[in-house]
Design a protein around this motif. Structure first.
Motif, PDB file in Angstrom:
ATOM      1  N   SER A  88       0.821  -1.213   0.000  1.00  0.00           N
ATOM      2  CA  SER A  88       0.000   0.000   0.000  1.00  0.00           C
ATOM      3  C   SER A  88       0.850   1.255   0.000  1.00  0.00           C
ATOM      4  CB  SER A  88      -0.940  -0.001   1.211  1.00  0.00           C
ATOM      5  OG  SER A  88      -1.895  -1.037   1.114  1.00  0.00           O
ATOM      6  N   VAL A  89       1.991   1.215   0.690  1.00  0.00           N
ATOM      7  CA  VAL A  89       2.917   2.348   0.664  1.00  0.00           C
ATOM      8  C   VAL A  89       3.397   2.605  -0.767  1.00  0.00           C
ATOM      9  CG1 VAL A  89       5.276   3.035   1.290  1.00  0.00           C
ATOM     10  CG2 VAL A  89       3.703   2.221   3.052  1.00  0.00           C
ATOM     11  N   MET A  90       3.798   1.552  -1.446  1.00  0.00           N
ATOM     12  CA  MET A  90       4.291   1.703  -2.813  1.00  0.00           C
ATOM     13  C   MET A  90       3.178   2.149  -3.766  1.00  0.00           C
ATOM     14  SD  MET A  90       6.805  -1.580  -3.173  1.00  0.00           S
ATOM     15  CE  MET A  90       8.062  -1.963  -1.942  1.00  0.00           C
ATOM     16  N   GLU A  91       2.005   1.571  -3.604  1.00  0.00           N
ATOM     17  CA  GLU A  91       0.871   1.934  -4.455  1.00  0.00           C
ATOM     18  C   GLU A  91       0.487   3.389  -4.242  1.00  0.00           C
ATOM     19  OE1 GLU A  91      -3.138  -0.442  -5.670  1.00  0.00           O
ATOM     20  OE2 GLU A  91      -2.915   0.040  -3.546  1.00  0.00           O
ATOM     21  N   GLU A  92       0.467   3.811  -2.988  1.00  0.00           N
ATOM     22  CA  GLU A  92       0.172   5.207  -2.669  1.00  0.00           C
ATOM     23  C   GLU A  92       1.190   6.139  -3.332  1.00  0.00           C
ATOM     24  OE1 GLU A  92      -1.682   8.420  -0.250  1.00  0.00           O
ATOM     25  OE2 GLU A  92      -2.310   6.418  -0.871  1.00  0.00           O
ATOM     26  N   GLY A  93       2.461   5.749  -3.271  1.00  0.00           N
ATOM     27  CA  GLY A  93       3.502   6.562  -3.883  1.00  0.00           C
ATOM     28  C   GLY A  93       3.342   6.687  -5.385  1.00  0.00           C
ATOM     29  N   MET A  94       2.984   5.593  -6.036  1.00  0.00           N
ATOM     30  CA  MET A  94       2.818   5.635  -7.487  1.00  0.00           C
ATOM     31  C   MET A  94       1.600   6.459  -7.888  1.00  0.00           C
ATOM     32  SD  MET A  94       5.303   4.417  -9.115  1.00  0.00           S
ATOM     33  CE  MET A  94       4.457   4.756 -10.650  1.00  0.00           C
ATOM     34  N   HIS A  95       0.512   6.339  -7.158  1.00  0.00           N
ATOM     35  CA  HIS A  95      -0.676   7.140  -7.481  1.00  0.00           C
ATOM     36  C   HIS A  95      -0.391   8.631  -7.298  1.00  0.00           C
ATOM     37  CE1 HIS A  95      -3.586   4.092  -8.462  1.00  0.00           C
ATOM     38  NE2 HIS A  95      -3.395   3.446  -7.325  1.00  0.00           N
ATOM     39  N   ARG A 129      11.470  17.740 -13.306  1.00  0.00           N
ATOM     40  CA  ARG A 129      11.230  18.473 -12.042  1.00  0.00           C
ATOM     41  C   ARG A 129      10.185  17.755 -11.194  1.00  0.00           C
ATOM     42  NH1 ARG A 129      10.691  20.615  -7.845  1.00  0.00           N
ATOM     43  NH2 ARG A 129      11.141  22.783  -7.276  1.00  0.00           N
ATOM     44  N   ALA A 130       9.136  17.264 -11.819  1.00  0.00           N
ATOM     45  CA  ALA A 130       8.102  16.534 -11.071  1.00  0.00           C
ATOM     46  C   ALA A 130       8.664  15.250 -10.488  1.00  0.00           C
ATOM     47  CB  ALA A 130       6.907  16.238 -11.975  1.00  0.00           C
ATOM     48  N   HIS A 131       9.555  14.599 -11.244  1.00  0.00           N
ATOM     49  CA  HIS A 131      10.153  13.365 -10.753  1.00  0.00           C
ATOM     50  C   HIS A 131      11.037  13.645  -9.536  1.00  0.00           C
ATOM     51  CE1 HIS A 131      10.848   9.104 -11.361  1.00  0.00           C
ATOM     52  NE2 HIS A 131      12.131   9.296 -11.125  1.00  0.00           N
ATOM     53  N   PHE A 132      11.785  14.738  -9.574  1.00  0.00           N
ATOM     54  CA  PHE A 132      12.583  15.115  -8.409  1.00  0.00           C
ATOM     55  C   PHE A 132      11.681  15.449  -7.212  1.00  0.00           C
ATOM     56  CE2 PHE A 132      16.462  16.311 -11.093  1.00  0.00           C
ATOM     57  CZ  PHE A 132      17.198  15.227 -10.636  1.00  0.00           C
ATOM     58  N   ASP A 133      10.541  16.074  -7.470  1.00  0.00           N
ATOM     59  CA  ASP A 133       9.604  16.343  -6.383  1.00  0.00           C
ATOM     60  C   ASP A 133       9.130  15.046  -5.736  1.00  0.00           C
ATOM     61  OD1 ASP A 133       9.383  19.100  -6.076  1.00  0.00           O
ATOM     62  OD2 ASP A 133       7.998  19.292  -7.756  1.00  0.00           O
ATOM     63  N   THR A 134       8.834  14.052  -6.576  1.00  0.00           N
ATOM     64  CA  THR A 134       8.375  12.762  -6.062  1.00  0.00           C
ATOM     65  C   THR A 134       9.451  12.081  -5.226  1.00  0.00           C
ATOM     66  OG1 THR A 134       6.797  12.397  -7.865  1.00  0.00           O
ATOM     67  CG2 THR A 134       7.663  10.443  -6.757  1.00  0.00           C
ATOM     68  N   LEU A 135      10.689  12.166  -5.679  1.00  0.00           N
ATOM     69  CA  LEU A 135      11.790  11.477  -5.000  1.00  0.00           C
ATOM     70  C   LEU A 135      12.329  12.237  -3.787  1.00  0.00           C
ATOM     71  CD1 LEU A 135      13.889  10.417  -8.120  1.00  0.00           C
ATOM     72  CD2 LEU A 135      12.460   8.904  -6.727  1.00  0.00           C
ATOM     73  N   LEU A 136      12.372  13.565  -3.888  1.00  0.00           N
ATOM     74  CA  LEU A 136      13.139  14.352  -2.924  1.00  0.00           C
ATOM     75  C   LEU A 136      12.326  15.432  -2.227  1.00  0.00           C
ATOM     76  CD1 LEU A 136      16.233  14.911  -5.255  1.00  0.00           C
ATOM     77  CD2 LEU A 136      15.943  13.092  -3.548  1.00  0.00           C
ATOM     78  N   GLY A 137      11.098  15.663  -2.675  1.00  0.00           N
ATOM     79  CA  GLY A 137      10.284  16.727  -2.097  1.00  0.00           C
ATOM     80  C   GLY A 137       9.588  16.299  -0.815  1.00  0.00           C
ATOM     81  N   PRO A 138       8.680  17.139  -0.295  1.00  0.00           N
ATOM     82  CA  PRO A 138       7.952  16.813   0.939  1.00  0.00           C
ATOM     83  C   PRO A 138       7.192  15.494   0.811  1.00  0.00           C
ATOM     84  CG  PRO A 138       7.640  19.115   0.337  1.00  0.00           C
ATOM     85  CD  PRO A 138       8.329  18.470  -0.822  1.00  0.00           C
ATOM     86  N   VAL A 143       8.008   6.522  -2.849  1.00  0.00           N
ATOM     87  CA  VAL A 143       8.606   5.916  -4.030  1.00  0.00           C
ATOM     88  C   VAL A 143      10.012   5.380  -3.753  1.00  0.00           C
ATOM     89  CG1 VAL A 143       9.440   6.384  -6.376  1.00  0.00           C
ATOM     90  CG2 VAL A 143       7.151   7.112  -5.688  1.00  0.00           C
ATOM     91  N   PRO A 144      10.854   6.055  -2.957  1.00  0.00           N
ATOM     92  CA  PRO A 144      12.136   5.435  -2.611  1.00  0.00           C
ATOM     93  C   PRO A 144      11.982   4.066  -1.946  1.00  0.00           C
ATOM     94  CG  PRO A 144      12.263   7.774  -2.164  1.00  0.00           C
ATOM     95  CD  PRO A 144      10.843   7.495  -2.562  1.00  0.00           C
ATOM     96  N   VAL A 145      10.942   3.882  -1.150  1.00  0.00           N
ATOM     97  CA  VAL A 145      10.691   2.546  -0.585  1.00  0.00           C
ATOM     98  C   VAL A 145      10.464   1.544  -1.704  1.00  0.00           C
ATOM     99  CG1 VAL A 145       9.040   1.167   0.756  1.00  0.00           C
ATOM    100  CG2 VAL A 145       9.839   3.356   1.641  1.00  0.00           C
ATOM    101  N   SER A 160       0.959  -5.648 -10.312  1.00  0.00           N
ATOM    102  CA  SER A 160       0.080  -4.498 -10.145  1.00  0.00           C
ATOM    103  C   SER A 160       0.867  -3.189 -10.180  1.00  0.00           C
ATOM    104  CB  SER A 160      -0.676  -4.619  -8.818  1.00  0.00           C
ATOM    105  OG  SER A 160      -1.543  -3.526  -8.623  1.00  0.00           O
ATOM    106  N   LEU A 161       1.998  -3.159  -9.511  1.00  0.00           N
ATOM    107  CA  LEU A 161       2.833  -1.960  -9.532  1.00  0.00           C
ATOM    108  C   LEU A 161       3.449  -1.719 -10.900  1.00  0.00           C
ATOM    109  CD1 LEU A 161       4.795  -1.864  -6.163  1.00  0.00           C
ATOM    110  CD2 LEU A 161       3.028  -0.301  -6.942  1.00  0.00           C
ATOM    111  N   ALA A 162       3.773  -2.794 -11.598  1.00  0.00           N
ATOM    112  CA  ALA A 162       4.356  -2.658 -12.945  1.00  0.00           C
ATOM    113  C   ALA A 162       3.398  -1.931 -13.874  1.00  0.00           C
ATOM    114  CB  ALA A 162       4.715  -4.028 -13.508  1.00  0.00           C
ATOM    115  N   ARG A 163       2.117  -2.168 -13.711  1.00  0.00           N
ATOM    116  CA  ARG A 163       1.133  -1.468 -14.554  1.00  0.00           C
ATOM    117  C   ARG A 163       1.134   0.032 -14.246  1.00  0.00           C
ATOM    118  NH1 ARG A 163      -1.621  -6.435 -13.659  1.00  0.00           N
ATOM    119  NH2 ARG A 163      -2.675  -5.662 -11.784  1.00  0.00           N
ATOM    120  N   LEU A 164       1.251   0.381 -12.983  1.00  0.00           N
ATOM    121  CA  LEU A 164       1.314   1.798 -12.626  1.00  0.00           C
ATOM    122  C   LEU A 164       2.606   2.434 -13.125  1.00  0.00           C
ATOM    123  CD1 LEU A 164      -0.020   1.674  -8.932  1.00  0.00           C
ATOM    124  CD2 LEU A 164      -1.245   2.446 -10.976  1.00  0.00           C
ATOM    125  N   GLN A 165       3.702   1.705 -13.029  1.00  0.00           N
ATOM    126  CA  GLN A 165       4.978   2.215 -13.543  1.00  0.00           C
ATOM    127  C   GLN A 165       4.919   2.421 -15.054  1.00  0.00           C
ATOM    128  OE1 GLN A 165       7.298  -0.976 -11.312  1.00  0.00           O
ATOM    129  NE2 GLN A 165       8.822   0.659 -11.377  1.00  0.00           N
TER     130      GLN A 165
END
Length: 230
Positions: A88-95, A129-138, A143-145, A160-165
């Protein structure tokens, strides 16, 4: 439950007025039930931070519960297992990443009638820039998990995660194709996408905001590294 309901078989039943005033439909939610969404989100946030800091195997559900002030068994009210919580942590991050990416691609500058809002160079800058926000922002633990605990998932969870990726990465392809056609990108599109995302993802290992680099500066550096000037 009222006393009249408890003694419904007594000789003196409830009055017509009490029957008329009895609430209908679903019972009113308790305070605990109304707070379910907030508590679930708090568990996800705490789990993401602990999984990132300590690793999945070294983090117990007791650790996660303690981080949000719950009893040790309370997380199982929201998630069937620690494995389910990890997914759920990973799914939340991808969404969240998908939502952020879709927002920037719509383009804030289009509101100012910027004719370059959808130019490939502008689009790739927004994607990076959006990708850096996802990885390094608040709130950047989710996603690092996923990047470093992916092996802990079941095959079905990985699929399931592969489809989101795939959905996430698909937004990069037409932009990179346009850059390749214009001569700004010299490497093949598919390899470029993999190499760019791989390099950006590695920033979670070394980026330190205390050392002065901003996310905008990282974005400018990435553009200079991967794209050829026209």
């Amino acid at each position: 439950m009222t006393a009249s309901a408890l003694y419904s078989h007594s000789t003196t039943g409830p009055s017509e007025d009490s029957v008329a005033k009895r609430p209908r439909g679903r019972p009113r939610k308790t305070e605990e039930e109304r707070d379910d969404g907030n508590r679930r989100q708090a568990l996800l946030t705490a789990a993401a931070r602990l999984f990132r800091d300590q690793g999945f195997d070294a983090t117990s559900t007791r650790d996660i519960a303690a981080a949000v002030g719950m009893h040790s068994g309370s997380p199982f009210y929201h998630f069937k297992s620690k494995d389910a919580l990890l997914f759920s942590v990973m799914e939340e991050g991808m969404h969240a990443a998908l939502a952020r990416q879709a927002s920037v691609l719509r383009g804030a500058s289009t509101a100012m009638n910027d004719p370059l809002a959808h130019a490939p160079l502008m689009q790739i800058r927004r994607l990076i820039r959006a990708h850096f926000d996802t990885l390094l922002g608040p709130g950047n633990d989710f996603v690092p998990v996923m990047l470093y605990e992916y092996r802990s998932l079941s095959p079905d969870q990985r699929a399931s995660l592969a489809r989101l990726q795939a959905d996430y990465e698909s937004a990069w392809t037409p932009v990179l194709e346009a850059l390749h056609a214009s001569g700004h990108l010299r490497a093949p599109v598919k390899l470029s996408r993999l190499l760019i995302l791989g390099a950006l993802n590695w920033s979670v290992q070394w980026f330190d905001p205390a050392k002065g680099a901003s996310l905008d500066e990282l974005t400018d550096a990435a553009l200079a590294l991967f794209l050829k000037e026209s």
